[in-house]
Design a protein around this motif. Structure first.
Motif, short mmCIF file in Angstrom:
data_model
loop_
_atom_site.label_atom_id
_atom_site.label_comp_id
_atom_site.label_asym_id
_atom_site.label_seq_id
_atom_site.Cartn_x
_atom_site.Cartn_y
_atom_site.Cartn_z
N SER A 168 0.67 -1.26 0.23
CA SER A 168 0.17 0.02 0.27
C SER A 168 1.04 1.11 -0.18
O SER A 168 1.87 1.22 0.51
CB SER A 168 -1.25 0.28 1.18
OG SER A 168 0.13 -0.08 2.70
N PHE A 170 2.50 4.48 1.18
CA PHE A 170 3.04 4.49 2.57
C PHE A 170 3.10 6.47 2.13
O PHE A 170 3.34 7.36 3.64
CB PHE A 170 4.24 4.56 2.12
CG PHE A 170 4.70 4.24 3.81
CD1 PHE A 170 4.11 3.96 5.37
CD2 PHE A 170 6.02 4.79 4.63
CE1 PHE A 170 4.44 4.02 6.60
CE2 PHE A 170 6.80 4.96 5.37
CZ PHE A 170 5.35 4.91 7.09
N TRP A 172 1.64 9.17 2.36
CA TRP A 172 0.46 10.73 3.15
C TRP A 172 1.56 9.40 4.71
O TRP A 172 0.95 10.66 5.43
CB TRP A 172 -0.88 9.91 2.08
CG TRP A 172 -0.78 9.89 1.15
CD1 TRP A 172 -1.22 9.09 0.25
CD2 TRP A 172 -0.67 11.02 -0.15
NE1 TRP A 172 -1.27 9.80 -0.98
CE2 TRP A 172 -0.91 10.73 -1.36
CE3 TRP A 172 -0.05 12.58 0.95
CZ2 TRP A 172 -0.51 11.31 -2.33
CZ3 TRP A 172 0.68 13.06 -0.29
CH2 TRP A 172 -0.03 13.09 -1.62
N GLU A 173 1.10 8.47 5.00
CA GLU A 173 1.28 7.82 6.84
C GLU A 173 2.39 8.66 7.23
O GLU A 173 2.86 9.08 8.32
CB GLU A 173 1.19 6.63 6.50
CG GLU A 173 0.93 6.01 7.54
CD GLU A 173 1.31 4.83 8.17
OE1 GLU A 173 1.47 4.13 8.96
OE2 GLU A 173 0.83 3.83 7.17
N ARG A 174 3.41 9.11 6.17
CA ARG A 174 4.39 9.23 6.83
C ARG A 174 4.62 11.04 6.50
O ARG A 174 5.21 11.15 7.44
CB ARG A 174 6.28 9.07 5.68
CG ARG A 174 7.16 9.50 5.22
CD ARG A 174 8.57 9.12 4.45
NE ARG A 174 8.61 7.79 5.20
CZ ARG A 174 9.55 6.80 4.87
NH1 ARG A 174 9.89 7.03 3.27
NH2 ARG A 174 9.64 6.33 5.25
N ARG A 176 2.27 12.58 7.18
CA ARG A 176 1.26 12.81 8.51
C ARG A 176 2.64 12.99 10.15
O ARG A 176 2.60 13.20 11.14
CB ARG A 176 0.31 11.85 9.08
CG ARG A 176 -0.78 12.82 7.77
CD ARG A 176 -2.09 12.07 8.16
NE ARG A 176 -3.20 12.68 6.78
CZ ARG A 176 -3.05 12.17 5.67
NH1 ARG A 176 -3.05 11.52 5.28
NH2 ARG A 176 -4.68 13.23 5.36
N ASN A 177 3.54 11.03 10.50
CA ASN A 177 3.93 10.65 11.07
C ASN A 177 5.01 11.70 10.97
O ASN A 177 5.46 12.59 12.36
CB ASN A 177 4.56 9.38 11.02
CG ASN A 177 3.58 8.68 10.74
OD1 ASN A 177 2.34 8.74 11.76
ND2 ASN A 177 3.46 7.56 10.17
N LYS A 180 4.17 15.24 12.74
CA LYS A 180 3.68 15.01 14.43
C LYS A 180 4.31 15.34 15.27
O LYS A 180 4.82 15.60 16.15
CB LYS A 180 2.61 14.06 14.85
CG LYS A 180 2.94 13.39 16.03
CD LYS A 180 1.87 11.93 16.41
CE LYS A 180 1.28 11.69 18.21
NZ LYS A 180 0.81 10.16 17.91
N GLU A 200 -1.36 19.80 7.97
CA GLU A 200 -2.11 18.90 8.18
C GLU A 200 -3.58 19.09 7.03
O GLU A 200 -3.13 17.84 6.46
CB GLU A 200 -2.78 18.40 9.65
CG GLU A 200 -4.06 17.10 8.98
CD GLU A 200 -2.74 15.94 9.55
OE1 GLU A 200 -3.85 15.06 7.71
OE2 GLU A 200 -2.77 15.81 9.80
N GLU A 207 -3.49 14.62 -1.08
CA GLU A 207 -3.14 13.23 -1.40
C GLU A 207 -5.00 12.75 -1.79
O GLU A 207 -5.00 12.47 -3.02
CB GLU A 207 -3.94 12.60 0.78
CG GLU A 207 -4.18 11.29 -0.17
CD GLU A 207 -4.81 10.76 1.96
OE1 GLU A 207 -4.68 9.55 1.69
OE2 GLU A 207 -4.33 11.31 3.00
N SER A 247 10.16 2.01 0.40
CA SER A 247 8.75 1.72 0.28
C SER A 247 7.51 1.38 -0.82
O SER A 247 7.87 2.20 -1.47
CB SER A 247 8.20 2.63 1.20
OG SER A 247 7.17 4.14 0.80
N ASN A 249 4.48 3.43 -3.60
CA ASN A 249 4.67 4.06 -3.28
C ASN A 249 4.57 4.86 -4.54
O ASN A 249 4.44 4.14 -5.70
CB ASN A 249 5.49 5.57 -3.20
CG ASN A 249 5.30 6.11 -1.53
OD1 ASN A 249 4.15 5.79 -0.89
ND2 ASN A 249 6.51 6.93 -1.08
#
Length: 365
Positions: A168, A170, A172-174, A176-177, A180, A200, A207, A247, A249
């Motif tokens: 899947s 990655f 967008w998750e990266r 956001r992480n 943070k 954010e 996205e 990853s 992407n």
């Protein structure tokens, strides 16, 4: 962006002995004991720091008198060459960017399948790798038409690797992480300067605008700058190294990131300064994409080429956000002599500069 830490030239005008962890030296002694060409010769290997390290400390360890690269000289006798390995000592704070065990699993998979250097051993805070006898590319090499074509073909091969694990997207998750993490490290003044309070929303916008069911997803390197590419001058075989950020992407993101890296020269007097006049022009981007699409003997159409070029351009925005956040975090956790904060400023400046044009052109077509 993370400037490469592997296979670089020794730092400084002459080798300088540096301290590496005792666990690393113990592993080097064990490896040497198993090699007939250096076993029994005694003495510790010479340890030389390598240039270009931005995340890890990287060293070349070499033993005189080995025959790893021995060849017949003009007299017909075998000449001896030193045996070399690469010692990678993991830097502080890298766990904020990626999962080290995931990175090691990727490294081991690539090694087993003939991609990149072989893993020779691990110690608690690092590992020993095969030293690749090839030349690391320079910033100028990325704009050489012949080398660029080889990179395009190699990248298509890389994207089609059947890596284990979830496939899947990655990115967008990266983002956001890392956002943070950046917020947790920044002062209020820094957060305001880099507009972290609205980031954010920016990530969500990208996205929503970019993701699509027909998007081509592959195994991406995600940091394809010149220092992570090596070439054998004789065979022209190319090796992609350093998989810390790899990853699955959109492949357009990986190519976009590669194009953005053409603005950098991490071995200049001011390695943090970016020159976007060196970003590939329309013809260069088209040539790269045509080579990329045709490298597996598929017949690319003009529509395919144009669609991928458009997708690449939009993903440059994601690349700017990724490495902008990386720069902010690195400024707080890494003491390497590199102006991470100024680098972050330049990436975010480019994001805000290009966003209106790119999003308008994408939504109007």
């Amino acid at each position: 962006m993370a400037p490469s830490e592997s296979q670089q030239s020794p730092a400084g005008p002459a080798p300088v002995e540096r301290s590496i962890p005792e666990e690393a030296r113990r592993l080097l002694r064990e490896l040497a004991a198993a090699w007939g060409d250096v076993a029994g010769r005694g003495g510790e290997p010479e340890v030389v720091p390598l240039k270009g390290a931005m995340t890890n400390e990287v060293y070349q360890a070499r033993w005189a008198g080995g025959v790893e690269a021995g060849e017949d000289d003009d007299s017909g006798e075998t000449r001896e060459a030193p045996r070399k390995v690469l010692v990678r000592v993991y830097g502080e704070g890298v766990d904020l960017f990626f999962d080290r065990e995931d990175e090691v699993r990727t490294f081991e998979f690539m090694s087993r399948h003939g991609h990149g250097p072989r893993l020779l051993g691990r110690f608690p805070n690092g590992r020993v790798e095969e030293f690749i006898h090839a030349r690391t590319l320079s910033a100028a090499d990325l704009r050489d038409p012949e080398i660029s074509a080889i990179i395009a073909s190699k990248l298509r091969e890389f994207h089609n690797l059947d890596m284990p694990g979830p496939k899947s997207v990655f990115i967008w998750e990266r983002l956001r992480n890392w956002l943070k993490t950046a917020k947790s490290l920044c002062s209020s003044d820094e957060a305001n300067e880099f507009c972290l309070d609205i980031m954010e929303e920016e990530i969500a916008t990208l996205e929503n605008e970019f993701s699509g069911k027909h998007e081509c997803v592959g195994f991406c390197h995600n940091d394809l700058q010149y220092g992570n590419i090596m070439i054998d001058e004789e065979t022209k075989l190319l090796t992609i190294i350093d998989y810390e950020y790899a990853s699955f992407n959109p492949v357009a993101y990986d190519i976009a990131n590669h194009f953005c890296e053409m603005a950098a020269d991490y071995h200049s007097e001011k390695p943090h300064v970016l020159d976007y006049s060196k970003y590939p022009d329309t013809d260069d981007r088209k040539q790269f994409v045509q080579t990329y699409l045709s490298s597996l003997a598929s017949e690319e159409s003009d529509v395919e080429v144009e669609n991928l070029i458009k997708s690449i351009e939009k993903y440059t925005l994601a690349s700017h956000l990724v490495w902008g956040l990386w720069g902010i975090i690195s400024d707080h956790v890494n003491d390497i002599d590199f102006d991470y904060k100024e680098y972050a400023r330049q990436r975010f400046k480019q994001y805000w500069l290009k966003k209106p044009t790119i999003l308008t052109s994408q939504t109007s077509k």
